[in-house]
Write an enzyme that holds these catalytic residues in place. Structure first.
Site: not given
Length: 507
Positions: A198-199, A261
């Site tokens: 999950d960047h 996110h």
């Protein structure tokens, strides 16, 4: 000098963390993710001296390329998208370890060639049998690839070497599919060797939530329901879906952003202090938050979804979602989603968390706003504080990374007039070191086997348990509410907060 994260490097905070002998196999080399994020991040790591001299990069795709063709693709991607300056000597060292294997995911001969290529790199480049397999491909192909890796002995660890697999979101499209996906990965790789990217968790400003909360006595005493009125978490984009119609239609804003996110951001905001900053301690506290989330009974009043209509963005007339190329005219996919959640713990009892995301909104911004309760007594005249709003702490994730505190201050003059003012902290103005791109941090963590920033399957499944009832409710309602491009979403989202006597922030 490069500094590592003091929260995660207790032995020597001044020394950079450098990966040992290893290589990375990249599936999906022709996609935007590989070209714009993964390949440039690998170069940036090499340019910063954080990869071993013998690091190898193997591309796998259907294209009939030679090694030098793939190397040229990497070169062009690096030149176009790398964060750090291009240095020929760094590129030449990296290019020596670039290889390409042509084939389909069901091609046994191709995976035999991949195995031989990796063995040759172990011998020639000293990669030591340590390889990560990066699946930058749609989840529907995960099963075929990981089964081939197992069948051809590519997932097997020998003589102290390691093998890891990296997967990108979405981690399924509901709870059932997430469990199926986890089962596919778990039958080949042990859980500690699966890295779900999950960047957002790799962004410096997201990690700074932990530093800000637990390294300062200033905030934690008021970080609770006694002082906090509500929390708003926003990820807004001013662009439309672009060329992502094939991916986005049927997925929508909630699955694309809220499930991963925004729920991860909420977990970091709401979690209790971990006993340490190792992976297990962080995950334990985040899982406690996610398992404590309760949905309001009236989802029709406490959620909102919308779909952008024609309007104006950046001074230009733009199409609505249904006019975008590749989108079905009867599509009910939402491009805006807002939900109200409650964390049923002593710390957060009665404090609503409002999460929202959308495309074609007023501007691009991601932020977390902690909005505090009003002072119980104001010893001023009504005119002195007529426009005074609530104190707020706003963590800006992107752009203009930093933090703002909003509070009331006296206006200069003889009268006692109070006005809202902001006190700003900006990353770029406080640190000489530039922040690494999120993928640099995460790819390095994969190669180091350092997992604190990667959600485990328990967190993924808990997130789907939260979102599934909302998605089922929306499916029964039919079409999402249209909103003009360039605005801040549908009217139902404003009404959602208005029922609680609150309003959305205008970032």
């Amino acid at each position: 000098m490069t500094y590592s994260n003091p929260l995660r490097d207790p032995e020597d905070r001044r020394l950079p963390r450098i990966a040992g002998p290893c290589g990375l196999v990249l599936f999906g080399v022709t996609g935007d993710l590989s070209r714009k994020k993964v390949m440039p991040a690998i170069y940036d790591l090499a340019n910063r001296g954080l990869l071993p001299p013998g690091f190898s990069l193997v591309g796998f795709a259907r294209r009939e390329w030679a090694d030098q063709d793939f190397a040229q693709i990497v070169h062009d991607s690096v030149k176009a998208h790398a964060r750090t300056e291009f240095r020929e000597e760094v590129w030449q060292q990296l290019a020596e370890g670039i290889r390409f294997v042509q084939g389909d995911f069901d091609d046994d001969a191709a995976f035999d060639r991949l195995r031989r290529t990796i063995e040759e790199l172990d011998e020639e480049r000293g990669t030591g049998g340590n390889h990560a397999f990066y699946l930058a491909i749609p989840p529907g192909f995960f099963g075929a690839v990981v089964d081939q890796l197992k069948e051809h002995g590519l997932a097997e660890e020998r003589d102290g070497s390691w093998r890891r697999v990296v997967v990108e979101k979405p981690f399924g499209h509901d709870l059932e599919s997430a469990r199926e996906l986890n089962s596919i990965l778990d039958r080949v790789f042990p859980s500690g060797s699966v890295f779900r990217i999950d960047h957002y968790l790799g962004k410096e400003t997201v990690q700074n939530i932990l530093a800000m909360r637990f390294a300062n006595e200033l905030f934690e005493p008021i970080w609770n329901a006694n002082y906090v009125d509500h929390v708003q978490i926003t990820m807004a984009e001013d662009i439309g879906i672009g060329g992502r119609a094939g991916y986005y239609d049927g997925i929508g804003a909630a699955r694309d952003v809220i499930q991963n996110h925004l729920l991860q951001l909420m977990s970091l905001v709401a979690m209790e202090e971990p006993v340490s900053f190792d992976a297990e301690s962080l995950r334990f506290e985040k899982q406690k938050v996610l398992s404590s989330v309760v949905l309001p009974h009236r989802l029709d009043l406490t959620t909102a979804r919308g779909q952008y209509a024609p309007g104006w963005a950046g001074g230009e007339k733009v199409n609505g979602f249904l006019e975008e190329e590749g989108i079905k005219k009867a599509s009910t996919t939402e491009t805006y989603a807002a939900v109200t959640l409650h964390v049923d713990t002593r710390r957060w009892a009665g404090v609503p968390f409002y999460l929202r995301t959308g495309k074609r909104l007023g501007r691009r911004v991601t932020e977390v706003a902690i909005v505090f309760k009003r002072a119980p007594h104001l010893p001023f005249t009504e005119t002195a504080t007529e426009e005074l709003t609530q104190n707020a702490l706003v963590i800006r994730v992107q752009p203009d990374e930093g933090m703002t505190i909003r509070f009331g201050s006296k206006v200069p003059g003889t009268a006692m007039e109070i006005r809202d003012v902001n006190m700003d902290f900006v990353y770029g103005g406080s640190f000489v070191e530039s922040s690494p791109e999120a993928y640099e941090r995460l790819i390095l963590d994969v190669l180091l086997g350092d997992p604190p920033l990667f959600p485990r399957h328990e967190e993924v499944e808990l997130s789907w348990k939260i979102l599934d009832p909302i998605l089922e409710h929306w499916a029964r309602k039919g079409k999402p509410e249209p909103y003009p491009s360039g605005t801040w979403g549908p009217e139902s989202a404003d009404k959602m907060l208005a029922r609680d006597g609150r309003v959305w922030r205008r970032p």
